[in-house]
Design an enzyme around this catalytic site. Structure first.
Site, PDB file in Angstrom:
ATOM      1  N   HIS A 181      -1.891  10.020 -11.055  1.00 23.02           N
ATOM      2  CA  HIS A 181      -0.874   8.998 -10.807  1.00 23.02           C
ATOM      3  C   HIS A 181       0.534   9.493 -11.148  1.00 23.02           C
ATOM      4  CE1 HIS A 181       0.412   4.964  -9.912  1.00 23.02           C
ATOM      5  NE2 HIS A 181      -0.847   4.551  -9.789  1.00 23.02           N
ATOM      6  N   GLU A 316      -1.103   9.940  -4.379  1.00 24.16           N
ATOM      7  CA  GLU A 316      -2.395   9.872  -5.082  1.00 24.16           C
ATOM      8  C   GLU A 316      -3.522  10.296  -4.150  1.00 24.16           C
ATOM      9  OE1 GLU A 316      -2.936   5.881  -6.949  1.00 24.16           O
ATOM     10  OE2 GLU A 316      -0.875   5.613  -6.335  1.00 24.16           O
TER      11      GLU A 316
HETATM   12  C1  G6D Z   1      -1.579   2.084  -7.690  1.00 27.62           C
HETATM   13  O1  G6D Z   1      -2.224   0.998  -5.656  1.00 27.62           O
HETATM   14  C2  G6D Z   1      -1.916   0.822  -7.002  1.00 27.62           C
HETATM   15  C3  G6D Z   1      -0.806  -0.149  -7.205  1.00 27.62           C
HETATM   16  O2  G6D Z   1      -1.096  -1.363  -6.564  1.00 27.62           O
HETATM   17  C4  G6D Z   1      -0.624  -0.336  -8.669  1.00 27.62           C
HETATM   18  O3  G6D Z   1       0.271  -1.360  -8.935  1.00 27.62           O
HETATM   19  C5  G6D Z   1      -0.189   0.960  -9.283  1.00 27.62           C
HETATM   20  O4  G6D Z   1      -1.169   1.906  -9.025  1.00 27.62           O
HETATM   21  C6  G6D Z   1       0.045   0.881 -10.751  1.00 27.62           C
HETATM   22  O5  G6D Z   1      -0.908   2.971  -6.964  1.00 27.62           O
END
Ligand code: G6D
Length: 351
Positions: A181, A316
């Site tokens: 992320h 991601e």
């Molecule tokens: C991710 O897809 C999700 C989003 O909806 C979320 O809010 C974020 O992570 C924290 O990318």
């Protein structure tokens, strides 16, 4: 290649160190064992000025209290599992939910909230350095079956590649679909938005979402829509569009199916014309979720400044989210005796 470490913060009374790999090109990546969180990537811009190009909180307390997922390893399964349930080996498995009755990003005690073991390594010829994270996730954690041994390696090379390798095994059938992320903001200044970044994706299909941000299960063609990034275009052009899949979210939060074009080929890129910085990525996964940090955040600050809307953008890489409940989204179940392995490479450059 150099490795250094410094005190970062305290977690459960333990000292947590931040480890930094720095190559001779002035590129560095830093990470901590809590959540295997990437705490910083620094690269030079076209004028030679080095700055952080990722969105990161300032301390572990903010990671724990607000869980913004910045820079963390996400799992066991990335994205949402509808109603926190799925069928596995002929029975319904209920996993722990943490967002409106659904499970998001591995559940309340996802991989981003765990303390990982860390080892460091430098290639004998100095061409690469590694941060190796290991975590054993017990059966039942977040409701998932199977005791899992999970390893994530961050490699920084002298050719400015950041390679993420995931490997895992389980002692019982269980889903596994991790991602990373990291949010990029290539301006080097998080008070600026990423709307002027140019995004290119080797993709012709995206997954539309329900009101709960879950895939509807359909795949739609990007051609002729704001989701078409087959030629590079500004992130803002899509994010600010009135498209019914974008407007209610104030931006992108969508999975894009990656069109495979053979090994060692670039699957997409992000470019900031102001700084000249570019990140290219390649992955062996089927999709990439692009999330454009669609809201400002008031809970915490970064270097004393509030976190603005569009402060970063994620790339991601993963199998399609909610694959467990969507026929046609692929199999993410890992079998005992199998080794899960996947790789994503982010390459840093200048134009
Ligand atoms: C991710 O897809 C999700 C989003 O909806 C979320 O809010 C974020 O992570 C924290 O990318």
């Amino acid at each position: 290649m150099k490795i250094s470490s410094d005190f970062y913060g305290k977690y459960e009374n333990k000292d947590i160190k931040e480890y930094t790999l720095t190559n001779t090109q002035g590129v560095s990546i830093s990470a901590i064992p809590f959540g295997a969180v990437l705490t910083k990537i620094v690269t030079p811009d076209k004028r030679g000025n080095r700055a952080a190009i990722t969105l990161n909180v300032d301390n572990i307390e903010d990671m724990i209290n607000y869980r913004p997922f910045y820079g963390a390893v996400i799992g066991r399964t990335a994205g949402r599992i509808a109603q926190g349930k799925f069928q596995l080996s002929g029975r319904t498995v209920h996993v722990d939910t943490n967002e409106g009755g659904n499970q998001l990003h591995g559940g309340p005690q996802g991989l981003d909230t765990q303390l990982w073991a860390i080892e460091t390594e430098v290639e004998a010829d100095g061409s690469a350095g590694r941060l190796i994270f290991r975590y054993n996730s017990p059966a039942g954690e977040n409701g998932f079956p199977g005791n899992m041994e999970i390893k994530v390696t961050y490699t920084l090379t002298e050719t400015n590649d950041w390679i993420i390798d995931y490997s895992a095994s389980t002692d019982a059938r269980t889903p596994f679909n991790p991602t990373h992320h990291v949010y990029f903001n290539l301006t080097g200044d998080v008070s600026q938005s990423v709307l002027n970044h140019e995004l290119k994706l080797n993709s012709q299909q995206f997954a539309p979402l329900t009101q709960d941000n879950l895939p509807t299960g359909k795949l739609e063609n990007t051609e002729g829509t704001p989701f078409d990034f087959s030629e590079a275009k500004s992130v803002g052009e899509a994010v600010l569009s009135a498209h019914p899949q974008i407007k209610p979210l104030n931006g992108l939060d969508h999975p894009f199916v990656i069109k495979k074009n053979g090994k060692n080929k670039v699957d997409g890129s992000l470019y900031d014309p102001m700084s000249g910085r570019e990140v290219q990525f390649q992955t062996d996964r089927d999709s990439v979720v692009i999330f454009t940090h669609n809201e400002a955040i008031n809970d915490f600050s970064i270097e004393g400044r509030p976190v603005r809307q569009y402060a970063g953008i994620t790339l991601e890489t993963q199998q399609l989210p909610d694959a467990l409940n969507q026929p046609g989204f692929g199999n993410i179940v890992l079998e005992p005796g199998e080794t899960y392995q996947s790789r994503t490479i982010y390459s840093f450059g200048l134009r």
